[in-house]
Design an enzyme around this catalytic site. Structure first.
Site, PDB file in Angstrom:
ATOM      1  N   GLU A 299     -66.659 -51.286  25.960  1.00  0.00           N
ATOM      2  CA  GLU A 299     -67.873 -51.245  26.761  1.00  0.00           C
ATOM      3  C   GLU A 299     -68.445 -49.827  26.814  1.00  0.00           C
ATOM      4  OE1 GLU A 299     -68.599 -54.267  30.302  1.00  0.00           O
ATOM      5  OE2 GLU A 299     -67.540 -52.480  30.988  1.00  0.00           O
ATOM      6  N   GLU A 302     -70.077 -49.081  23.538  1.00  0.00           N
ATOM      7  CA  GLU A 302     -71.359 -49.785  23.499  1.00  0.00           C
ATOM      8  C   GLU A 302     -72.423 -49.015  24.280  1.00  0.00           C
ATOM      9  OE1 GLU A 302     -73.312 -54.072  24.884  1.00  0.00           O
ATOM     10  OE2 GLU A 302     -71.145 -53.756  25.036  1.00  0.00           O
ATOM     11  N   CYS A 326     -67.479 -58.136  32.895  1.00  0.00           N
ATOM     12  CA  CYS A 326     -66.109 -58.615  33.080  1.00  0.00           C
ATOM     13  C   CYS A 326     -65.962 -59.594  34.240  1.00  0.00           C
ATOM     14  CB  CYS A 326     -65.140 -57.443  33.247  1.00  0.00           C
ATOM     15  SG  CYS A 326     -65.620 -56.253  34.495  1.00  0.00           S
ATOM     16  N   SER A 346     -73.403 -56.088  28.896  1.00  0.00           N
ATOM     17  CA  SER A 346     -72.528 -55.691  27.808  1.00  0.00           C
ATOM     18  C   SER A 346     -72.050 -56.938  27.086  1.00  0.00           C
ATOM     19  CB  SER A 346     -71.327 -54.918  28.354  1.00  0.00           C
ATOM     20  OG  SER A 346     -70.320 -54.790  27.367  1.00  0.00           O
ATOM     21  N   LYS A 385     -62.818 -67.748  36.601  1.00  0.00           N
ATOM     22  CA  LYS A 385     -62.067 -67.554  35.363  1.00  0.00           C
ATOM     23  C   LYS A 385     -61.726 -68.890  34.715  1.00  0.00           C
ATOM     24  CE  LYS A 385     -61.753 -63.041  35.166  1.00  0.00           C
ATOM     25  NZ  LYS A 385     -62.348 -62.296  34.031  1.00  0.00           N
ATOM     26  N   GLU A 388     -64.765 -69.630  32.820  1.00  0.00           N
ATOM     27  CA  GLU A 388     -64.921 -68.704  31.698  1.00  0.00           C
ATOM     28  C   GLU A 388     -64.066 -69.103  30.506  1.00  0.00           C
ATOM     29  OE1 GLU A 388     -64.918 -63.886  31.072  1.00  0.00           O
ATOM     30  OE2 GLU A 388     -63.269 -64.767  32.211  1.00  0.00           O
ATOM     31  N   GLU A 393     -67.914 -70.434  23.571  1.00  0.00           N
ATOM     32  CA  GLU A 393     -67.877 -69.263  22.709  1.00  0.00           C
ATOM     33  C   GLU A 393     -66.556 -68.511  22.784  1.00  0.00           C
ATOM     34  OE1 GLU A 393     -70.188 -67.790  26.457  1.00  0.00           O
ATOM     35  OE2 GLU A 393     -69.777 -69.670  25.382  1.00  0.00           O
ATOM     36  N   CYS A 556     -62.613 -57.947  42.522  1.00  0.00           N
ATOM     37  CA  CYS A 556     -61.660 -59.015  42.197  1.00  0.00           C
ATOM     38  C   CYS A 556     -60.637 -59.240  43.307  1.00  0.00           C
ATOM     39  CB  CYS A 556     -60.939 -58.692  40.903  1.00  0.00           C
ATOM     40  SG  CYS A 556     -62.026 -58.638  39.471  1.00  0.00           S
TER      41      CYS A 556
END
Length: 629
Positions: A299, A302, A326, A346, A385, A388, A393, A556
Site C-alpha cells: 500500500e 502504491e 484493509c 488502494s 471478514k 470478504e 475476486e 478492529c
C-alpha cells in the site's frame, strides 16, 4: 513538527469550565452535578444501580424500554432516568414499591413477546433481558409467553443472522446503524403493538445496503442479532484427515478473547491461543501481522507511485487522497454510498486475504501440499471478514484464498467445546514461515495503527534516517487517539537514497524534498461519511495524500465479532494491550520484518507492486501502472 486537526466524534460532549452546578438528592444521598446531567449518569457517580436495556454508552439516550424508571418528587408519573436531565434541584427515589412494580411489569411485558429457548440461544448467560428477569425475580410468565415463532429467521447474509422473534424493540440496532455507522439499513415499521424492527423495504438482509460490520450485534441486548456461525463447518474440516487445516490470527481477537474466559479487558492471550488452536487440531497457526507488514509495503509503494505520477508526471487523473482498503466494511460502504470514490481505494487486499493467497501458493509449494486439500481459517474481530472471504475476486491463488472467517466469539465457543482453560494453558509460538512479525503489524488493530505503521516505513525509506530521530521510540503519537476523524502533517525536510527494494520504481526522492505529507484517520463509518463529504466539498481532508478508514469504532479492536459487551472503556483497554505488545517486539517496522523481506527475495521477486504481488496481493492492475478497483 507534526500538527493535528480533529473533528469531534459523534456523541462527544464538551463541558465548559464555568458550567452551572445543580444539587440532586438520590435515595437520600446529596450530590452536585453539572446542569443537564441525566439522573442515570448522576446515580452512577454515587454507586446507585439503575437497570437499563435500551441505553448504551455509545448511543444517544432514547428512553424507549422504560426499565430505568425512577420516582421524582413533584412529578405525577415515573420518569426515565436515562433521558431526564437534572437542570434544577431534584429529589429522586430509585427503589420504591411503585418503581419496583413498574420495572417488574416491563420485564414481564418484554418476555410476553420474546420467543426462544435460553439454553439454545447464543446469548445464554450473556443476555441483558435474561439478567433483568433474574434481577427482578421473574419466576413465571405473568402475561403469557409465545409458544411459536412469529417471524422467519433471516439467514440470507453471509455475515449476520436476524431472529426478530427475540427482539425486545430497544432499537439499539437501529440507532447503531444510523448514529454510529451512518448506514441506515434498519428501521422500525408500524406502531404500538405492531411495531417491528425491519430492514428498509422489509427485504432480506442480503438485499439491502448493509456493510456487514456487525456493530448492531455488539449492541443488541438479546440474541435477536448474531454472526453467521460457521464453527460446525470448521470442526468438520478439522475432523477430516484428508484436509490440511491452518489458521491465521489477527491481533485484535488475541487482545480480547480473554474476556470470554473471565479475564479483564485488555488481557492478551496471543501465545496461550496458539497452544489452544494446536490442541484443537489445526495443523499450523500463523500470525496475520506478517501480511499486515506486507500491506504496508504494498500500500505504501502504491502511494509513492500515485504521488510520483501526480507530483512529477503531473498526471491530474491520479486519484488522491489514497484510501486504505484493509477494512471490508469500509470498502463495502464506499461501494454502496460513494462509488465515484472507488478509484481512491488502494488496490491492496486486506491482511487476511493476502495471507490466505500466500498460504495456498508460497506455503503450499514449500511444504509439498496440494492447495485443493488446504483449508485456511482466519480468526478475525470482524463479521465483515466473512463477507470478504466470499467475494468472487478473492481467489487469486487458484482457489478460495480464505475458506472461513471466524469471529472472536465463535473461536471462544470452540475453545470451550474443547474443554480448554485458555488463560491457564502453556504458551507456544506461531509456526514458520509466518512466525513472529513486527510491532507495526500488531497495531493494525487500533484506529490510527495502519497509518502509524505506514509512516514508520515511509519516513525511514524516504529520509534514510531512523524514525526514532523524529518520534520518541517510534511512537507516532499525532495519529493516535479516539477522535472520530483527525489529521496530521509531516514535512519531509531531508531525503536519503532510494532503498534497493524500490529502485526499480523511482530514481530518487528529490521530488519529495520539502513536501508536507498530509494524512487522515477516521473510524466508524458515520465519521467516514463526514470525511468523504469534506473531501468532496474541498475541505481540509481534500488536501490529504493518504487516509486510513476503519468501519468500526476504535478500529478492529471494536469489531462486530468481538466479545460483548463493548464500550469506549473496553475498547481503550484493548488498544492499550495492542500498543503495549508493539513496544515489546524486537522488530517494530514493517520493512524490517525478515520474513517479509525473504518473501520478496524468494517469491514476490519483482518487488512491491510488481506483477506477482499484484496478482496475489491486489485486486486489479493494468500494465500502464494505473491502479483501479
Amino acid at each position: 513538527m507534526p500538527s493535528e486537526t480533529c473533528i469531534a466524534e459523534a456523541g462527544t460532549v464538551t463541558v465548559e469550565p464555568d458550567v452551572q452546578m445543580v444539587t440532586a438528592t438520590i435515595d437520600g444521598i446529596a450530590l452536585e452535578v453539572p446542569s443537564g446531567t441525566t439522573i442515570l449518569e448522576a446515580a452512577r457517580t454515587i454507586g446507585v444501580h439503575i437497570p437499563t436495556l435500551c441505553h448504551h454508552e455509545d448511543l444517544r439516550p432514547a428512553g424507549v424500554c422504560r426499565i430505568c424508571v425512577v420516582g421524582v418528587e413533584g412529578m405525577r408519573t415515573l420518569q426515565t432516568a436515562c433521558t431526564t436531565p437534572i437542570t434544577q434541584p431534584i429529589t429522586v427515589s430509585t427503589n420504591t414499591k411503585a418503581v419496583r412494580t413498574a420495572r417488574r411489569h416491563i420485564v414481564d411485558l418484554m418476555l410476553a413477546n420474546h420467543y426462544g429457548d435460553c439454553y439454545a440461544c447464543k446469548r445464554n448467560n450473556n443476555c441483558e433481558l435474561q439478567a433483568l428477569a433474574k434481577e427482578y425475580g421473574v419466576d413465571f410468565f405473568r402475561f403469557g409467553h409465545p409458544t411459536e415463532p412469529k417471524y422467519p429467521i433471516d439467514r440470507t447474509s453471509s455475515a449476520i443472522v436476524r431472529d426478530m422473534n427475540k427482539c425486545v424493540l430497544c432499537r439499539r440496532c437501529v440507532r447503531t446503524c444510523n448514529e454510529v455507522q451512518g448506514v441506515g439499513c434498519l428501521t422500525v415499521k408500524d406502531r404500538s403493538a405492531r411495531s417491528q424492527v425491519a430492514t428498509f423495504g422489509d427485504k432480506p438482509l442480503s438485499s439491502v445496503v448493509c456493510i456487514n460490520c456487525g456493530q448492531c450485534i455488539n449492541r443488541c441486548p438479546t440474541g435477536a442479532l448474531s454472526e453467521l456461525d460457521q464453527t460446525d463447518e470448521v470442526w468438520a474440516m478439522l475432523d477430516d484427515p484428508t484436509k490440511h487445516v491452518v489458521i491465521q490470527t489477527a491481533p485484535s481477537p488475541r487482545a480480547a478473547i480473554g474476556e470470554c474466559f473471565g479475564q479483564p479487558a485488555g488481557t492478551s492471550m496471543t501465545y496461550q491461543l496458539n497452544t489452544a488452536l494446536k490442541r484443537m487440531g489445526f495443523d499450523a497457526v500463523f500470525d496475520t501481522n506478517h501480511s499486515a507488514d506486507l500491506t504496508i509495503l504494498e500500500e505504501g509503494t502504491e502511494l509513492i507511485l500515485r504521488l510520483h505520477s501526480a507530483l512529477v508526471k503531473r498526471d491530474n487523473a491520479v486519484a488522491l487522497p489514497q484510501f486504505t482498503s484493509c477494512s471490508p466494511g469500509w470498502v463495502k460502504y464506499v461501494e454502496h454510498f460513494y462509488p465515484e470514490m472507488i478509484p481512491n481505494l488502494s488496490t491492496a487486499k486486506s491482511p487476511q486475504q493476502m495471507l490466505g493467497a500466500l498460504l495456498k501458493t508460497y506455503y503450499a509449494e514449500k511444504n509439498g501440499i496440494d492447495p485443493k486439500d488446504m483449508v485456511v481459517v482466519a480468526l478475525m474481530p470482524c463479521t465483515a471478514k466473512k463477507f470478504e472471504c466470499n467475494r468472487p475476486e478473492m481467489c487469486d491463488s487458484g482457489f478460495k484464498d480464505v475458506d472461513f472467517g471466524l469471529t472472536t466469539r465463535e473461536m471462544a465457543k470452540m475453545i470451550s467445546e474443547s474443554g480448554i482453560d485458555l488463560p491457564n494453558i502453556p504458551k507456544s509460538d506461531f509456526e514458520m514461515p509466518f512466525q513472529d512479525a513486527s510491532g507495526a503489524g500488531q497495531i493494525f488493530g487500533a484506529t490510527g495503527g495502519v497509518m502509524e505503521a505506514a509512516l514508520r516505513t515511509v519516513i525511514e525509506m524516504v529520509t534514510g534516517q531512523k524514525v526514532e530521530k523524529f518520534f520518541d521510540r517510534a511512537n507516532i503519537v499525532p495519529v493516535r487517539g479516539i477522535e472520530g476523524a483527525r489529521m496530521a502533517e509531516i514535512t519531509i525536510t531531508e531525503v536519503g537514497p532510494v532503498p534497493e527494494i524500490l529502485k526499480h520504481l523511482v530514481p530518487d526522492w528529490e521530488w519529495l524534498r520539502g513536501v508536507t505529507l498530509k494524512v487522515g484517520i477516521a473510524h466508524g463509518t458515520v465519521n467516514a461519511r463526514r470525511v468523504v463529504e469534506d473531501i468532496k466539498a474541498g475541505g481540509p481532508f481534500s488536501e490529504c495524500h493518504f487516509i486510513e478508514f476503519m468501519a468500526c469504532p476504535g478500529g478492529c479492536l471494536g469489531g462486530g465479532g468481538q466479545p460483548i459487551p463493548t464500550n469506549a472503556e473496553i475498547r481503550a483497554k484493548r488498544a492499550k494491550a495492542i500498543y503495549d505488545l508493539d513496544e515489546a517486539y524486537a522488530v517494530r517496522k514493517s520493512h524490517e520484518n525478515p520474513i517479509v523481506l525473504q518473501l520478496y527475495r524468494e517469491f514476490l521477486t519483482d518487488g512491491p507492486c510488481g506483477h506477482q504481488s499484484h496478482h496475489l496481493l491486489h485486486t486489479s492492475y493494468t500494465p500502464r501502472g494505473k491502479f483501479i478497483s
